[in-house]
Motif scaffolding. Sequence first.
Motif, mmCIF file in Angstrom:
data_model
loop_
_atom_site.group_PDB
_atom_site.id
_atom_site.type_symbol
_atom_site.label_atom_id
_atom_site.label_comp_id
_atom_site.label_asym_id
_atom_site.label_seq_id
_atom_site.Cartn_x
_atom_site.Cartn_y
_atom_site.Cartn_z
ATOM 1 N N ASP A 1 0.829 -1.199 0.000
ATOM 2 C CA ASP A 1 0.000 0.000 0.000
ATOM 3 C C ASP A 1 0.868 1.257 0.000
ATOM 4 O OD1 ASP A 1 -2.577 -1.304 0.158
ATOM 5 O OD2 ASP A 1 -2.064 -1.832 2.221
ATOM 6 N N VAL A 2 0.334 2.313 -0.598
ATOM 7 C CA VAL A 2 1.030 3.599 -0.688
ATOM 8 C C VAL A 2 0.137 4.679 -0.097
ATOM 9 C CG1 VAL A 2 2.134 5.265 -2.242
ATOM 10 C CG2 VAL A 2 2.142 2.831 -2.812
ATOM 11 N N TRP A 3 0.742 5.583 0.661
ATOM 12 C CA TRP A 3 0.027 6.715 1.246
ATOM 13 C C TRP A 3 0.734 8.015 0.867
ATOM 14 C CZ3 TRP A 3 0.940 2.163 3.790
ATOM 15 C CH2 TRP A 3 -0.183 1.453 4.260
ATOM 16 N N VAL A 4 -0.004 9.103 0.998
ATOM 17 C CA VAL A 4 0.570 10.438 0.845
ATOM 18 C C VAL A 4 0.342 11.182 2.149
ATOM 19 C CG1 VAL A 4 0.383 12.665 -0.326
ATOM 20 C CG2 VAL A 4 0.246 10.550 -1.646
ATOM 21 N N GLY A 5 1.422 11.807 2.652
ATOM 22 C CA GLY A 5 1.310 12.505 3.926
ATOM 23 C C GLY A 5 2.126 13.785 3.950
ATOM 24 N N PRO A 6 1.881 14.623 4.963
ATOM 25 C CA PRO A 6 2.581 15.901 5.065
ATOM 26 C C PRO A 6 3.993 15.731 5.620
ATOM 27 C CG PRO A 6 1.069 15.634 6.909
ATOM 28 C CD PRO A 6 0.868 14.440 6.017
ATOM 29 N N LEU A 7 4.903 16.545 5.128
ATOM 30 C CA LEU A 7 6.286 16.559 5.591
ATOM 31 C C LEU A 7 6.618 17.995 5.982
ATOM 32 C CD1 LEU A 7 8.348 14.206 5.724
ATOM 33 C CD2 LEU A 7 9.337 15.096 3.605
ATOM 34 N N LYS A 8 7.165 18.153 7.185
ATOM 35 C CA LYS A 8 7.497 19.510 7.641
ATOM 36 C C LYS A 8 8.648 20.092 6.833
ATOM 37 C CE LYS A 8 6.029 18.672 12.419
ATOM 38 N NZ LYS A 8 6.484 18.565 13.839
ATOM 39 N N SER A 9 9.668 19.271 6.572
ATOM 40 C CA SER A 9 10.809 19.795 5.822
ATOM 41 C C SER A 9 11.629 18.656 5.228
ATOM 42 C CB SER A 9 11.707 20.656 6.713
ATOM 43 O OG SER A 9 12.301 19.868 7.737
ATOM 44 N N PHE A 10 12.288 18.980 4.120
ATOM 45 C CA PHE A 10 13.245 18.059 3.494
ATOM 46 C C PHE A 10 14.462 18.871 3.096
ATOM 47 C CE2 PHE A 10 15.203 16.187 -0.274
ATOM 48 C CZ PHE A 10 15.484 14.906 0.195
ATOM 49 N N THR A 11 15.660 18.384 3.495
ATOM 50 C CA THR A 11 16.900 19.110 3.237
ATOM 51 C C THR A 11 17.896 18.209 2.527
ATOM 52 O OG1 THR A 11 16.620 20.507 5.207
ATOM 53 C CG2 THR A 11 18.831 20.374 4.272
ATOM 54 N N VAL A 12 18.468 18.734 1.438
ATOM 55 C CA VAL A 12 19.575 18.069 0.769
ATOM 56 C C VAL A 12 20.639 19.131 0.549
ATOM 57 C CG1 VAL A 12 18.463 18.383 -1.492
ATOM 58 C CG2 VAL A 12 20.326 16.725 -1.239
ATOM 59 N N ALA A 13 21.868 18.838 0.970
ATOM 60 C CA ALA A 13 22.948 19.831 0.944
ATOM 61 C C ALA A 13 22.481 21.054 1.728
ATOM 62 C CB ALA A 13 23.354 20.149 -0.488
ATOM 63 N N ASP A 14 22.528 22.247 1.132
ATOM 64 C CA ASP A 14 22.077 23.447 1.846
ATOM 65 C C ASP A 14 20.712 23.920 1.361
ATOM 66 O OD1 ASP A 14 22.750 24.396 -0.640
ATOM 67 O OD2 ASP A 14 24.274 25.814 0.056
#
Length: 217
Positions: free
Chosen positions: A115-128
């Motif tokens: 099963d797959v869901w979609v949910g909220p993410l507060k933040s995502f960081t890659v490098a700067d």
Amino acid sequence: MVLGEDFFSTVDVEFDLARNAVRLFKPNGDCDGVSLAYRAPGGASEVEIERMHHARPQINLPVMVNGQPAQALLDTGATASVLTRRGAREAALTPGSPGVVASGKLVGIGEKWVDVWVGPLKSFTVADETTSDLTIRFADLYKHVTYISTGSHTPYKVYPEPSILLGVDFLSAHRVLVAHSQRKIYLTSATGTAFGTRDVVPASSAWVSGAWLALDR
């Protein structure tokens, strides 16, 4: 045929999908300590390539999910980025979390679905680069990726599970140079967001890490 990381690890490769281009470079051997982000005079974000499994060539890199350290796998065979079970746990996302909705099923080799869901993410960081207040897919992608050794009835994971797969949506939102010669990745953003949009909009189908993602409408 499918060209994998065993091939690409022998060259430096640039993904410039906004211009429908993938470029291969053969470094001359004296580029240590020199920025290879030739197309970004003002500089580019840099991140180290990490090795998670010595016997399995992969492009792994450190990221931050909701402010916590996580491991990402750059997967050019995935159209959509997705958190794994490990990543969802690190982000405190469950099917019962506020704002989470079901988004269909995923099938890989064989006939087993997850099963797959979609949910909220507060933040995502890659490098700067940090993107805040976005949504993302999550699924137990590696649920059936196990083996049982001779004389045992206990299933084992085939290889370490990353926290997140970064797919073509991530590559389309950036210009990315994977410099295997330096074990670095150079990134410049094309859209200002990690995956091109802050909100995941379910499509009729998507290819995720060698599997079709069948999404309910």
